[in-house]
Scaffold this motif. Sequence first.
Motif, PDB file in Angstrom:
ATOM      1  N   ARG A   1       0.856  -1.182   0.000  1.00 11.02           N
ATOM      2  CA  ARG A   1       0.000   0.000   0.000  1.00 11.02           C
ATOM      3  C   ARG A   1       0.896   1.238   0.000  1.00 11.02           C
ATOM      4  NH1 ARG A   1      -5.142  -1.078   0.269  1.00 11.02           N
ATOM      5  NH2 ARG A   1      -5.863  -3.071   1.128  1.00 11.02           N
ATOM      6  N   GLY A   2       0.598   2.156  -0.869  1.00 15.95           N
ATOM      7  CA  GLY A   2       1.470   3.318  -1.040  1.00 15.95           C
ATOM      8  C   GLY A   2       2.526   3.104  -2.109  1.00 15.95           C
ATOM      9  N   GLY A   3       2.589   1.873  -2.648  1.00 15.44           N
ATOM     10  CA  GLY A   3       3.566   1.567  -3.695  1.00 15.44           C
ATOM     11  C   GLY A   3       3.137   2.136  -5.037  1.00 15.44           C
ATOM     12  N   ARG A   4       4.124   2.474  -5.861  1.00 18.81           N
ATOM     13  CA  ARG A   4       3.841   3.120  -7.136  1.00 18.81           C
ATOM     14  C   ARG A   4       4.130   2.202  -8.314  1.00 18.81           C
ATOM     15  NH1 ARG A   4       5.906   8.616  -8.558  1.00 18.81           N
ATOM     16  NH2 ARG A   4       3.959   8.587  -9.738  1.00 18.81           N
TER      17      ARG A   4
ATOM     18  N   ALA B   1      -8.633  -0.135 -13.851  1.00 17.15           N
ATOM     19  CA  ALA B   1      -9.420  -1.360 -13.681  1.00 17.15           C
ATOM     20  C   ALA B   1      -8.683  -2.390 -12.834  1.00 17.15           C
ATOM     21  CB  ALA B   1      -9.763  -1.951 -15.046  1.00 17.15           C
ATOM     22  N   ALA B   2      -7.352  -2.334 -12.821  1.00 15.20           N
ATOM     23  CA  ALA B   2      -6.557  -3.264 -12.012  1.00 15.20           C
ATOM     24  C   ALA B   2      -6.579  -2.900 -10.533  1.00 15.20           C
ATOM     25  CB  ALA B   2      -5.112  -3.290 -12.519  1.00 15.20           C
ATOM     26  N   GLY B   3      -7.133  -1.722 -10.207  1.00 15.72           N
ATOM     27  CA  GLY B   3      -7.257  -1.326  -8.810  1.00 15.72           C
ATOM     28  C   GLY B   3      -6.444  -0.104  -8.422  1.00 15.72           C
ATOM     29  N   PHE B   4      -5.612   0.388  -9.310  1.00 14.46           N
ATOM     30  CA  PHE B   4      -4.763   1.531  -8.975  1.00 14.46           C
ATOM     31  C   PHE B   4      -5.565   2.826  -8.899  1.00 14.46           C
ATOM     32  CE2 PHE B   4      -1.628  -1.450 -10.749  1.00 14.46           C
ATOM     33  CZ  PHE B   4      -0.659  -1.396  -9.762  1.00 14.46           C
ATOM     34  N   GLN B   5      -5.127   3.703  -8.019  1.00  9.03           N
ATOM     35  CA  GLN B   5      -5.728   5.018  -7.848  1.00  9.03           C
ATOM     36  C   GLN B   5      -4.763   6.094  -8.375  1.00  9.03           C
ATOM     37  OE1 GLN B   5      -8.933   5.288  -6.458  1.00  9.03           O
ATOM     38  NE2 GLN B   5      -8.839   3.044  -6.618  1.00  9.03           N
ATOM     39  N   LYS B   6      -5.276   7.298  -8.495  1.00  3.75           N
ATOM     40  CA  LYS B   6      -4.482   8.445  -8.945  1.00  3.75           C
ATOM     41  C   LYS B   6      -3.751   8.117 -10.254  1.00  3.75           C
ATOM     42  CE  LYS B   6      -3.915  10.411  -4.340  1.00  3.75           C
ATOM     43  NZ  LYS B   6      -2.973  10.929  -3.299  1.00  3.75           N
ATOM     44  N   VAL B   7      -4.480   7.504 -11.158  1.00  4.38           N
ATOM     45  CA  VAL B   7      -3.912   7.094 -12.443  1.00  4.38           C
ATOM     46  C   VAL B   7      -3.729   8.322 -13.332  1.00  4.38           C
ATOM     47  CG1 VAL B   7      -4.307   5.733 -14.533  1.00  4.38           C
ATOM     48  CG2 VAL B   7      -4.910   4.798 -12.291  1.00  4.38           C
ATOM     49  N   GLU B   8      -2.560   8.445 -13.935  1.00  5.28           N
ATOM     50  CA  GLU B   8      -2.281   9.552 -14.837  1.00  5.28           C
ATOM     51  C   GLU B   8      -1.245   9.130 -15.857  1.00  5.28           C
ATOM     52  OE1 GLU B   8      -1.022  12.431 -11.902  1.00  5.28           O
ATOM     53  OE2 GLU B   8       1.094  12.096 -12.393  1.00  5.28           O
ATOM     54  N   TYR B   9      -1.094   9.934 -16.893  1.00  2.00           N
ATOM     55  CA  TYR B   9      -0.022   9.665 -17.850  1.00  2.00           C
ATOM     56  C   TYR B   9       0.575  10.972 -18.340  1.00  2.00           C
ATOM     57  CZ  TYR B   9      -3.418  10.558 -21.656  1.00  2.00           C
ATOM     58  OH  TYR B   9      -4.345  11.115 -22.495  1.00  2.00           O
ATOM     59  N   GLU B  10       1.805  10.872 -18.757  1.00  2.00           N
ATOM     60  CA  GLU B  10       2.551  12.012 -19.270  1.00  2.00           C
ATOM     61  C   GLU B  10       3.058  11.667 -20.666  1.00  2.00           C
ATOM     62  OE1 GLU B  10       6.358  14.862 -18.048  1.00  2.00           O
ATOM     63  OE2 GLU B  10       6.099  12.910 -17.081  1.00  2.00           O
ATOM     64  N   ASN B  11       2.651  12.440 -21.646  1.00  2.00           N
ATOM     65  CA  ASN B  11       3.142  12.249 -23.008  1.00  2.00           C
ATOM     66  C   ASN B  11       4.495  12.922 -23.188  1.00  2.00           C
ATOM     67  OD1 ASN B  11       1.101  10.723 -24.160  1.00  2.00           O
ATOM     68  ND2 ASN B  11      -0.118  12.494 -24.747  1.00  2.00           N
ATOM     69  N   LEU B  12       5.401  12.229 -23.847  1.00  2.00           N
ATOM     70  CA  LEU B  12       6.698  12.784 -24.206  1.00  2.00           C
ATOM     71  C   LEU B  12       6.826  12.761 -25.724  1.00  2.00           C
ATOM     72  CD1 LEU B  12       8.904  10.874 -21.588  1.00  2.00           C
ATOM     73  CD2 LEU B  12       7.810  13.092 -21.317  1.00  2.00           C
ATOM     74  N   VAL B  13       7.432  13.795 -26.270  1.00  2.00           N
ATOM     75  CA  VAL B  13       7.633  13.913 -27.714  1.00  2.00           C
ATOM     76  C   VAL B  13       6.309  13.705 -28.463  1.00  2.00           C
ATOM     77  CG1 VAL B  13       9.212  13.374 -29.612  1.00  2.00           C
ATOM     78  CG2 VAL B  13       9.900  12.884 -27.284  1.00  2.00           C
ATOM     79  N   GLY B  14       5.304  14.421 -28.030  1.00  2.00           N
ATOM     80  CA  GLY B  14       4.027  14.392 -28.728  1.00  2.00           C
ATOM     81  C   GLY B  14       3.292  13.080 -28.683  1.00  2.00           C
TER      82      GLY B  14
ATOM     83  N   VAL C   1       4.939  10.039 -28.716  1.00  2.00           N
ATOM     84  CA  VAL C   1       5.775   8.920 -29.180  1.00  2.00           C
ATOM     85  C   VAL C   1       5.954   7.921 -28.041  1.00  2.00           C
ATOM     86  CG1 VAL C   1       8.090   8.257 -29.952  1.00  2.00           C
ATOM     87  CG2 VAL C   1       6.966  10.252 -30.953  1.00  2.00           C
ATOM     88  N   VAL C   2       6.154   8.435 -26.849  1.00  2.00           N
ATOM     89  CA  VAL C   2       6.186   7.608 -25.653  1.00  2.00           C
ATOM     90  C   VAL C   2       5.300   8.252 -24.594  1.00  2.00           C
ATOM     91  CG1 VAL C   2       8.493   6.681 -26.049  1.00  2.00           C
ATOM     92  CG2 VAL C   2       8.221   8.738 -24.698  1.00  2.00           C
ATOM     93  N   ALA C   3       4.887   7.454 -23.627  1.00  2.00           N
ATOM     94  CA  ALA C   3       4.108   7.966 -22.512  1.00  2.00           C
ATOM     95  C   ALA C   3       4.557   7.249 -21.235  1.00  2.00           C
ATOM     96  CB  ALA C   3       2.609   7.749 -22.740  1.00  2.00           C
ATOM     97  N   ILE C   4       4.534   7.989 -20.146  1.00  2.00           N
ATOM     98  CA  ILE C   4       4.794   7.406 -18.835  1.00  2.00           C
ATOM     99  C   ILE C   4       3.472   7.356 -18.083  1.00  2.00           C
ATOM    100  CG2 ILE C   4       5.994   7.614 -16.629  1.00  2.00           C
ATOM    101  CD1 ILE C   4       8.216   9.116 -18.072  1.00  2.00           C
ATOM    102  N   HIS C   5       3.024   6.148 -17.776  1.00  2.00           N
ATOM    103  CA  HIS C   5       1.793   5.927 -17.038  1.00  2.00           C
ATOM    104  C   HIS C   5       2.126   5.620 -15.578  1.00  2.00           C
ATOM    105  CE1 HIS C   5      -1.220   5.565 -20.352  1.00  2.00           C
ATOM    106  NE2 HIS C   5      -0.122   5.375 -21.045  1.00  2.00           N
ATOM    107  N   SER C   6       1.287   6.086 -14.692  1.00  2.00           N
ATOM    108  CA  SER C   6       1.529   5.825 -13.273  1.00  2.00           C
ATOM    109  C   SER C   6       0.234   5.585 -12.535  1.00  2.00           C
ATOM    110  CB  SER C   6       2.296   6.986 -12.623  1.00  2.00           C
ATOM    111  OG  SER C   6       1.534   8.189 -12.708  1.00  2.00           O
ATOM    112  N   GLY C   7       0.353   4.855 -11.436  1.00  2.00           N
ATOM    113  CA  GLY C   7      -0.782   4.585 -10.574  1.00  2.00           C
ATOM    114  C   GLY C   7      -0.294   4.275  -9.171  1.00  2.00           C
ATOM    115  N   LEU C   8      -1.159   4.447  -8.196  1.00  2.00           N
ATOM    116  CA  LEU C   8      -0.807   4.265  -6.804  1.00  2.00           C
ATOM    117  C   LEU C   8      -1.710   3.201  -6.186  1.00  2.00           C
ATOM    118  CD1 LEU C   8       0.969   5.553  -4.479  1.00  2.00           C
ATOM    119  CD2 LEU C   8      -1.057   6.940  -3.939  1.00  2.00           C
ATOM    120  N   LYS C   9      -1.110   2.294  -5.419  1.00  2.00           N
ATOM    121  CA  LYS C   9      -1.897   1.308  -4.681  1.00  2.00           C
ATOM    122  C   LYS C   9      -2.225   1.888  -3.311  1.00  2.00           C
ATOM    123  CE  LYS C   9      -1.939  -3.456  -2.979  1.00  2.00           C
ATOM    124  NZ  LYS C   9      -1.255  -4.785  -3.002  1.00  2.00           N
ATOM    125  N   ILE C  10      -3.504   2.056  -3.059  1.00  2.00           N
ATOM    126  CA  ILE C  10      -3.932   2.667  -1.796  1.00  2.00           C
ATOM    127  C   ILE C  10      -4.589   1.615  -0.914  1.00  2.00           C
ATOM    128  CG2 ILE C  10      -5.488   4.374  -0.779  1.00  2.00           C
ATOM    129  CD1 ILE C  10      -5.053   6.098  -3.214  1.00  2.00           C
TER     130      ILE C  10
END
Length: 289
Positions: free
Chosen positions: A200-203, A265-278, A280-289
Motif C-alpha cells: 500500500r502506497g507503492g507506485r 481497472a486493475a485497482g490503482f488510484q491516482k492514475v495519470e499519464y505524461e506524453n513525451l515527444v508528442g 511517441v512515448v508515454a509514462i503511465h503511473s498509478g498508486l496502490k492505496i
Amino acid sequence: MALRMATRRLGSKLLPRFSSTSVLHSHATSFGFKEIPEEEKSRMVGNVFSNVASNYDLMNDLMSAGLHRLWKDRLVSKLNPFPGMKHLDVAGGTGDVAFRILETLNSVKSRATQDVLDDNLHEETQIFVCDINPKMLNVGQKRALERGLGEDKSLIWVEGDAEALNYKDNSMDGYTIAFGIRNVTHIEKVLAEAYRVLKRGGRFLCLELSHVEAPIFKELYDYYSFSIIPAVGEVVAGDRDSYQYLVESIRRFPSQETFASMIAAAGFQKVEYENLVGGVVAIHSGLKI
C-alpha cells in the motif's frame, strides 16, 4: 524534447470494458499485425528479443536518436527512489532502469550525512531486475560488470514472467516496466500482478511507446517507423523481421486513454499519464492505496 502532461481521473464507468474475463477467454492474440494463438506469443516474442539482445543498446540509440536515455531518466525521477526500498523492474533485463535507480540512490547517499542508520538503509535496498528472456539478463549482468556493479548486492537478477511473478503479496515499494508491457500476452494479468506485489502506497510506473495524434507529426512518425527502423535493423543487426514486429507492436498497443483505464481497472488510484515527444512515448503511473 517536447513535453506535455495529461492527467485523467478515471471513473468506474470505464471499468466494465476492460474486465479480465473478456480478454483472457480469447484464444487469439496479436503478434505485430498478425493474429496468432495465445500459447504461441510468448515463444515468438522470446525469439525476437533473443535475436535483438546483442544489439539492443545500439539499436535503441539509433531508433530514438538517444532520447530513450532521457525518457528513462524521467521515469526514475517520477519514481523518486529512496534508500532501503524494495523495487521490482520488470522486463528490465539490460539493466537500464535498475542502474539509474541505483545511481540515484548512491547520489542521495553521497549527499547525506553518513551515520549507521543511513548505511544500514542503503544496505537493505533491493532492486530486482526481472526478465523472461535469459539473453537479455545476460546483457544486463555484463553491463553491470562493466560499470563496476557486478558485486553490488542491491542488484538482484531474476528470470521471471511478468504475468506470474514469484514474489509475495504486498512486498514491493515500487514497480517499473519500460518498453515491455506491449509484448506480453495478457496486459491485464501483468497489471494484476503489479498490483498484487506492491505494498500500500507503492507506485506503478510504465514507460511505453505510444500513439501520436498530431496529423502531420503522425505521418512523419509512421514513415520513420515502417520505412526506416526495419531497414536500420536489417543493416545494423541483420534482422529486419524483429524490428518490423517491434514497430507493429507499438501500433497494436492501446491508446494512452485506454491503457490508463486498464490500469484503473486493475485497482490503482491516482492514475495519470505524461506524453513525451508528442505521444511517441508515454509514462503511465498509478498508486496502490
